[in-house]
Design an enzyme around this catalytic site. Structure first.
Site, mmCIF file in Angstrom:
data_model
loop_
_atom_site.group_PDB
_atom_site.id
_atom_site.type_symbol
_atom_site.label_atom_id
_atom_site.label_comp_id
_atom_site.label_asym_id
_atom_site.label_seq_id
_atom_site.Cartn_x
_atom_site.Cartn_y
_atom_site.Cartn_z
ATOM 1 N N GLY A 25 0.820 -1.211 0.000
ATOM 2 C CA GLY A 25 0.000 0.000 0.000
ATOM 3 C C GLY A 25 0.851 1.258 0.000
ATOM 4 O O GLY A 25 1.599 1.498 0.941
ATOM 5 N N GLY A 46 -0.254 4.374 0.136
ATOM 6 C CA GLY A 46 -0.970 5.540 0.663
ATOM 7 C C GLY A 46 -0.241 6.124 1.856
ATOM 8 O O GLY A 46 0.921 5.790 2.128
ATOM 9 N N ALA A 47 -0.924 7.002 2.590
ATOM 10 C CA ALA A 47 -0.294 7.697 3.716
ATOM 11 C C ALA A 47 0.246 6.721 4.757
ATOM 12 O O ALA A 47 1.389 6.857 5.222
ATOM 13 C CB ALA A 47 -1.303 8.649 4.358
ATOM 14 N N LYS A 106 -11.306 1.250 18.625
ATOM 15 C CA LYS A 106 -11.029 2.182 17.526
ATOM 16 C C LYS A 106 -12.311 2.407 16.717
ATOM 17 O O LYS A 106 -12.615 3.535 16.320
ATOM 18 C CB LYS A 106 -9.914 1.602 16.643
ATOM 19 C CG LYS A 106 -9.552 2.430 15.403
ATOM 20 C CD LYS A 106 -8.533 3.513 15.690
ATOM 21 C CE LYS A 106 -8.253 4.442 14.522
ATOM 22 N NZ LYS A 106 -7.452 3.853 13.443
ATOM 23 N N ASN A 116 -14.175 5.903 15.757
ATOM 24 C CA ASN A 116 -14.440 6.248 14.355
ATOM 25 C C ASN A 116 -15.934 6.383 14.081
ATOM 26 O O ASN A 116 -16.359 7.280 13.356
ATOM 27 C CB ASN A 116 -13.868 5.166 13.431
ATOM 28 C CG ASN A 116 -12.369 5.322 13.227
ATOM 29 O OD1 ASN A 116 -11.834 6.432 13.326
ATOM 30 N ND2 ASN A 116 -11.691 4.232 12.964
ATOM 31 N N ASN A 118 -16.469 10.078 12.870
ATOM 32 C CA ASN A 118 -16.340 10.213 11.418
ATOM 33 C C ASN A 118 -17.631 10.527 10.645
ATOM 34 O O ASN A 118 -17.697 11.558 9.969
ATOM 35 C CB ASN A 118 -15.655 8.971 10.840
ATOM 36 C CG ASN A 118 -14.146 9.142 10.766
ATOM 37 O OD1 ASN A 118 -13.656 9.985 10.041
ATOM 38 N ND2 ASN A 118 -13.427 8.350 11.529
ATOM 39 N N ASN A 164 -13.778 18.178 14.128
ATOM 40 C CA ASN A 164 -14.117 17.287 15.255
ATOM 41 C C ASN A 164 -14.646 18.033 16.491
ATOM 42 O O ASN A 164 -15.583 17.593 17.139
ATOM 43 C CB ASN A 164 -12.899 16.452 15.662
ATOM 44 C CG ASN A 164 -12.446 15.535 14.545
ATOM 45 O OD1 ASN A 164 -13.103 15.446 13.508
ATOM 46 N ND2 ASN A 164 -11.337 14.854 14.735
ATOM 47 N N SER A 216 -11.024 11.959 8.963
ATOM 48 C CA SER A 216 -10.599 11.362 7.689
ATOM 49 C C SER A 216 -11.796 11.233 6.741
ATOM 50 O O SER A 216 -11.657 11.402 5.531
ATOM 51 C CB SER A 216 -9.956 9.999 7.926
ATOM 52 O OG SER A 216 -10.886 9.143 8.536
ATOM 53 N N GLU A 225 -14.636 5.472 4.071
ATOM 54 C CA GLU A 225 -14.520 4.167 4.724
ATOM 55 C C GLU A 225 -15.806 3.803 5.472
ATOM 56 O O GLU A 225 -15.759 3.080 6.469
ATOM 57 C CB GLU A 225 -13.340 4.182 5.693
ATOM 58 C CG GLU A 225 -11.991 4.221 5.001
ATOM 59 C CD GLU A 225 -10.883 3.885 5.981
ATOM 60 O OE1 GLU A 225 -10.579 2.696 6.150
ATOM 61 O OE2 GLU A 225 -10.342 4.822 6.591
#
Lengths: 297, 297
Positions: free
Chosen positions: B7, B9-10, B179, B183, B187, B197, B246, B258
């Site tokens: 991956g 990505g970041a 987690k 999220n 999110n 936030n 995110s 996501e």
């Protein structure tokens, strides 16, 4: 007929401009500045490419409303409470017509002493362009029904409304609830999602949410069963597909929304009757939060 | 240790930049162009005002992964299905560490033949700046737990992770759900409302919605009772108050969100267990609709 109209917003200006053609109209507004502008320049009505002026009387003094046959109350529901003292002091022989969204204002009407009280729903699209100018964006009609007393003045209004039709409806509750259902389905969703009306039909998930709101409305107001179906609301969203709903417009302009009028009373009834809801309370809290943010800024 | 990271990505870049200091790292990316950029220029890591480069191997060929001790899978959950064939063909003696959000990916892990499978949650803030540059925005840690087999390679990783701490957790499910709860609360709401936030705590109605989501999460995952409270989630929202979540960042950049990883599996479990929900299904449909809109444009 001598008609008083309270409220210098888009609806008040629109009614004054049209009814002023055939009636003796006085428009009551809050600010002296607006009253002067209207007294000096008349109300300019834009419709498509055409433009016309109606000269009527305007006043920022809410006193001396004794000379009217009918007074049309054209302020937002959330301004009605501030107007209560004024309304109470209007002679009880004068007929009143209320044009607010929702059904939350009926509680206030019950406290008024007037013999003839009417309620109405407005299907016109209108946009206030200045203190003395209004654009007629979508031609529709006004529905009106008797809330208390006889329909005498309403029939008179209906007869002399000319090219601005006022149609008498037999059942005020059904009439108000029908409009409420449309508003409840289209307004909060488009406002929260920031989309024009037509998007509610183009995106499957949005349409599912709209349908869920409609079904919740039917649970709260079973009287609407068979009166209006989801297909009719879809047809309205389709016809007004390119439009920004009034609630989204309010949010974009950082104005107070009509969420209380549109969902507040319905949620109260649901809670009172123990009707379990899912989508409407979420939308309500979201829009209330957005209103709350606006006041913080 | 020989570490493969899948991956570009970041998260993949961040892990490669840090672990590359003390380990033999190969980064597997999709595009040949990105592999070349990394092979030629190394990975640039920005942290505050400082800037450092780590030189590692990069490859766009997902074959020949036989030479690794551990492979870290750092793609979004919604890309895992596409990677299934690649993962299945990695020799089963090689340990795998999965860093996806949510718990939706556990179903896929069950189908893999590998003897050691680990899952992790990442508390770092990171932003991909280019194909070979990543900014470390918020220092945190990586939590990791055994999903299947022994923790041998995980302990090894934990020992040689240097200034990029990897902490072993005893219970993978609790770790992932903790987690997920954070999220799920922060999110979708920030994404739909378009707020940073901290706003979730400043506006009463938003906080009420956040709390309602949290309570629904507890209904679905009673295991979280006593593990994490709403106050802890509020503390995280407060600490990251100025941040864009995110999911809001994904929506603003018109990227896929996501939402499936974060709410999808939870809603599935709720439906399966007949748990009545209100807020989460509405947020889910709204974000799915926004994703849907993005694909239409």
């Amino acid at each position: 007929m001598r008609v008083g109209i309270i409220g210098g917003g888009a609806i008040g200006l629109l009614f004054a401009a049209y009814l002023g053609k055939n009636n003796d109209v006085t428009l009551y507004v809050k600010r002296q500045e607006q009253a002067e502008a209207i007294n000096n320049k008349g109300i300019t009505l834009h419709e498509g490419d055409s433009c016309a002026s109606t000269f009527i009387r305007a006043s920022s003094k809410m006193k001396n409303m004794t000379e009217q046959d009918l007074i049309i109350v054209a302020v937002k529901q959330y301004h009605l409470d501030d107007l209560y003292e004024v309304l109470k002091n209007i002679p009880s022989g004068i007929s009143l017509l209320f044009l607010q969204n929702g059904i939350g204002h009926l509680k206030l009407l019950d406290k008024l002493p007037h013999e003839q009280i009417y309620v109405g729903t407005v299907e016109h699209g209108s946009l206030k362009e200045s203190d003395h100018a209004v654009a007629h964006k979508g031609k529709g009609r006004t529905n009106a029904a008797v809330y208390r007393g006889s329909g005498k003045r309403l029939m008179e209004l209906s007869r002399c409304s000319g090219d601005f039709p006022v149609e008498m409806q037999p059942d005020y509750e059904v009439m108000l609830l029908e409009k409420l259902a449309v508003n409840a389905v289209i307004n909060p969703l488009t406002a929260v999602l920031g989309v024009r009306n037509g998007r509610l039909l183009e995106i499957t998930e949005y349409e599912a949410l709209a349908k869920a709101v409609f079904e919740e409305i039917l649970l709260i107001y079973p009287k609407l069963n068979g009166v209006i179906g989801f297909d009719e609301i879809k047809a309205i969203a389709c016809r007004t597909g390119e439009n920004t709903s009034s609630m989204l417009a309010d949010i974009s302009a950082k104005r107070q929304t009509e969420i209380e009028a549109i969902l507040g009373a319905a949620l109260e009834k649901a809670e009172h009757c123990g009707i379990p809801l899912s989508v409407m309370p979420v939308l309500y809290k979201m829009v209330k939060g957005i209103d709350h943010e606006r006041r913080k800024e």
